[in-house]
Structures are given as structure tokens and as C-alpha cells.
Scaffold this motif. Structure first.
Motif, short mmCIF file in Angstrom:
data_model
loop_
_atom_site.label_atom_id
_atom_site.label_comp_id
_atom_site.label_asym_id
_atom_site.label_seq_id
_atom_site.Cartn_x
_atom_site.Cartn_y
_atom_site.Cartn_z
N GLU A 133 0.82 -1.21 0.00
CA GLU A 133 0.00 0.00 0.00
C GLU A 133 0.85 1.26 0.00
OE1 GLU A 133 -3.93 -1.03 2.55
OE2 GLU A 133 -2.05 -1.06 3.69
N VAL A 134 2.05 1.21 0.58
CA VAL A 134 2.87 2.42 0.77
C VAL A 134 3.13 3.16 -0.55
CG1 VAL A 134 5.10 3.29 1.56
CG2 VAL A 134 3.85 1.61 2.95
N PRO A 135 3.61 2.58 -1.67
CA PRO A 135 4.01 1.19 -1.85
C PRO A 135 5.52 1.02 -1.74
CG PRO A 135 3.80 2.23 -3.98
CD PRO A 135 3.52 3.30 -2.96
N LEU A 136 5.93 -0.23 -1.41
CA LEU A 136 7.33 -0.61 -1.42
C LEU A 136 7.58 -1.62 -2.53
CD1 LEU A 136 7.90 -0.99 2.44
CD2 LEU A 136 8.40 1.00 1.00
N ALA A 137 8.82 -1.81 -2.87
CA ALA A 137 9.18 -2.68 -4.00
C ALA A 137 9.09 -4.15 -3.65
CB ALA A 137 10.59 -2.34 -4.49
N GLU A 138 9.13 -4.50 -2.37
CA GLU A 138 9.08 -5.90 -1.95
C GLU A 138 8.47 -6.00 -0.57
OE1 GLU A 138 13.23 -7.16 -0.28
OE2 GLU A 138 13.57 -5.92 -2.07
N GLU A 139 8.09 -7.21 -0.20
CA GLU A 139 7.46 -7.44 1.09
C GLU A 139 8.48 -7.35 2.22
OE1 GLU A 139 4.48 -10.60 3.37
OE2 GLU A 139 5.19 -11.00 1.33
N VAL A 140 8.32 -6.36 3.07
CA VAL A 140 9.19 -6.17 4.23
C VAL A 140 8.34 -5.68 5.39
CG1 VAL A 140 11.29 -5.63 2.89
CG2 VAL A 140 9.73 -3.79 3.55
N ASP A 141 8.94 -5.67 6.58
CA ASP A 141 8.29 -5.11 7.77
C ASP A 141 8.30 -3.60 7.67
OD1 ASP A 141 7.39 -4.39 10.26
OD2 ASP A 141 9.11 -5.19 11.36
N THR A 142 7.13 -2.97 7.53
CA THR A 142 7.09 -1.51 7.34
C THR A 142 7.45 -0.76 8.62
OG1 THR A 142 4.70 -1.43 7.85
CG2 THR A 142 5.35 -1.68 5.52
N LEU A 143 7.39 -1.42 9.76
CA LEU A 143 7.71 -0.76 11.01
C LEU A 143 9.22 -0.55 11.17
CD1 LEU A 143 6.22 0.39 13.46
CD2 LEU A 143 6.52 -1.81 14.59
N HIS A 144 10.00 -1.51 10.65
CA HIS A 144 11.46 -1.42 10.72
C HIS A 144 12.01 -1.85 9.36
CE1 HIS A 144 11.51 -0.85 15.11
NE2 HIS A 144 10.55 -1.75 15.14
N LEU A 145 12.22 -0.89 8.49
CA LEU A 145 12.69 -1.20 7.14
C LEU A 145 14.13 -1.70 7.17
CD1 LEU A 145 11.31 1.84 5.10
CD2 LEU A 145 10.32 -0.46 5.29
N PRO A 146 14.49 -2.57 6.22
CA PRO A 146 15.86 -3.04 6.11
C PRO A 146 16.77 -2.00 5.46
CG PRO A 146 14.55 -4.02 4.38
CD PRO A 146 13.59 -3.24 5.24
N ILE A 147 16.79 -0.82 6.07
CA ILE A 147 17.60 0.32 5.64
C ILE A 147 18.38 0.78 6.86
CG2 ILE A 147 17.55 2.72 4.82
CD1 ILE A 147 14.95 2.07 3.35
#
Length: 280
Positions: A133-147
Motif C-alpha cells: 500500500e505504501v508502496p514498497l518494492a518488496e514485502e518487508v516489515d514496514t515498522l522497521h525497514l531493512p535500511i
């Protein structure tokens, strides 16, 4: 020399507004037909050769009281712009003698109301919390992004990436913002916020807006930060956001995210035929 306001001027009327220094050019197509293009939006947004703005908003007739469309200074479009929506809501309420409005945008239905004391509230709808929905490019935890820094992703009709830090003033936003605006995880680019919890239910926020750059305030960013802080257990659902341009109050209520603050209609003007020529 002709006076500044002259019946022989046949250009396009516009209004200049701002919410806490987050400034807008507003064109009302209900009364004056206008076709917008990315080229014209960029020309209008030039603070030296045009009018200058953070976003441009077009008012049109719609299924509710009005339909709003938004452009960034780089000519790209945005489905949502919270402070511009508040400014236009105040204008329309004053125009029609109303205390509440139903507005439509590409984000969906938005509701506005007179909050008293010269303040205007807009319900920006429910936040979008799923990665798609955000949208992001892949399925990840939106609360703690792998960034690096573990930011939080939130959709408010436009994408947001919120970094919680110990000192918001210490971050060089002019380098930090563009670095993450185009991060591969955000296929539509993203707004970037630097947020510092400064007290119980109080947040200091600085913002880099996609397609714009550093702005003094951002309504949708304020909503995204409030939602992210609440989801992470850093604050409650009702917070004060301290921005470079002033204060917004955000309430993540059961019916959506309400944002409340002041608005200013600075002046009205006319875009000349010579300026418009060849661009519309």
C-alpha cells in the motif's frame, strides 16, 4: 503604465497560500478553465522566473464540495498534500459560509472542518501500513525497514520514510533527504522525515519532500510521523509536531488521521498571457 488590476488583463487568476511556510499556488478551475502540464507546473514553481511554490493545487468541481489535484515543483503529481488541503478548505469554507467540507482527491475522500480560533482541520484518511500500500518494492516489515537506521514506512496517499533520531538538528538534511528519496525500496520515490521525540506526545520533525526538497512544513509527513511514532510505542495517538515553520497537531483517531493548524491566504494574482503562452 496601466494599473496593477486592469479589466484588459485576460490571464489566469491564481492564489498564493501557505500553511506554516509550506507554500502553494492554487488555481480555481471552477471559474477559470485551465489545463495544467508538467512544463507549466515547473515554470510556475521557479521562484526566480515564476511564482514559486512547494506544491501547486488545482480546484475543480467534484462529487463533494470540490476535487483537488496536486503537482510538485518538479512537475510530478502527488495524490495528497495535507497543508494545501487545509488552506483550500479554509478558502472554500469562507467562500460558502460552511464549517465542514467533503473534498475528493486522488487519495480519496477527505473531510475538513473549522477547528475554531483560526485553525483548520483535515482528515487525511486511514494510514496505509501494508508494504504494497505504501508502496514498497518488496514485502518487508514496514515498522522497521531493512535500511540503515531502521526507518518506518507509511502511506498517506503518498509514500513516507521516517527516521527516528536523537538529534534532528544534527542531520544534514540537504544530503540525507535525496539519498533516501530515491531508495530502491520505494518505486515511486518517498518523502523523508527526520523525527526526534522531545517530550510526552511531542515530536520535532524536519522534512525532505519528494520532487520538492527541504520544506518548512509538510502535512502528510506530519501525519506519517505521528502514525509511525504511535506504532513504535514512542508516543500516543495524539501528538504535537514542531516543524521549521510552526506547529501542527495530529490525532490518529478511529476515523482517520486528523491534522490541525493555521493557514494563510497571502495574495491573489494573475498569470499573464505572455507567461502562459506556448506552455498550455
Amino acid at each position: 503604465m496601466r494599473p496593477m488590476a486592469d479589466a484588459r488583463d485576460t490571464g489566469l487568476p491564481f492564489m498564493k497560500m501557505h500553511g506554516l511556510g509550506n507554500d502553494f499556488v492554487v488555481i480555481d478551475t471552477r471559474t477559470h478553465a485551465a489545463m495544467m502540464s508538467a512544463e507549466l507546473a515547473r515554470a510556475l514553481g521557479d521562484r526566480h522566473r515564476g511564482v514559486g511554490f512547494d506544491q501547486l493545487a488545482m480546484i475543480a468541481r467534484g462529487s463533494g464540495d470540490a476535487h483537488l489535484t496536486f503537482y510538485n515543483v518538479d512537475g510530478s503529481t502527488s495524490a495528497a498534500c495535507g497543508n494545501a488541503t487545509r488552506c483550500i478548505a479554509r478558502y472554500l469554507m469562507d467562500e460558502g459560509g460552511k464549517r465542514a467540507l467533503h473534498l475528493t482527491t486522488d487519495r480519496g475522500d477527505l473531510y475538513a472542518r473549522d477547528a475554531g480560533g483560526g485553525l483548520t482541520s483535515v482528515n487525511m484518511g486511514q494510514p496505509q501500513l501494508g508494504w504494497h500500500e505504501v508502496p514498497l518494492a518488496e514485502e518487508v516489515d514496514t515498522l522497521h525497514l531493512p535500511i540503515e537506521g531502521g526507518p518506518t514506512a507509511t502511506g498517506m496517499g503518498n509514500p513516507h520514510c521516517t527516521f527516528f533520531v536523537d538529534d534532528a538538528e544534527a542531520i544534514p538534511l540537504e544530503q540525507f533527504g535525496p539519498r533516501y528519496e530515491r531508495h530502491p525500496l520505494y518505486p515511486e520515490r518517498t518523502n523523508v522525515q527526520i523525527a526526534q521525540i522531545t517530550g510526552p506526545d511531542r515530536i520535532r520533525m524536519r522534512v525532505w519532500e519528494r520532487g520538492v526538497g527541504i520544506t518548512l512544513a509538510s502535512g502528510s509527513s506530519s501525519c506519517a510521523v505521528a502514525v509511525a511514532a504511535s506504532r513504535r510505542g514512542l508516543t500516543g495517538r495524539r501528538v504535537r509536531i514542531d516543524l521549521d515553520g510552526g506547529v501542527l497537531n495530529v490525532d490518529w483517531a478511529t476515523d482517520g488521521v486528523w491534522m490541525t493548524g493555521p493557514t494563510t491566504h497571502v495574495f491573489s494574482g494573475t498569470l499573464t498571457p505572455a507567461f502562459l503562452g506556448g506552455m498550455v
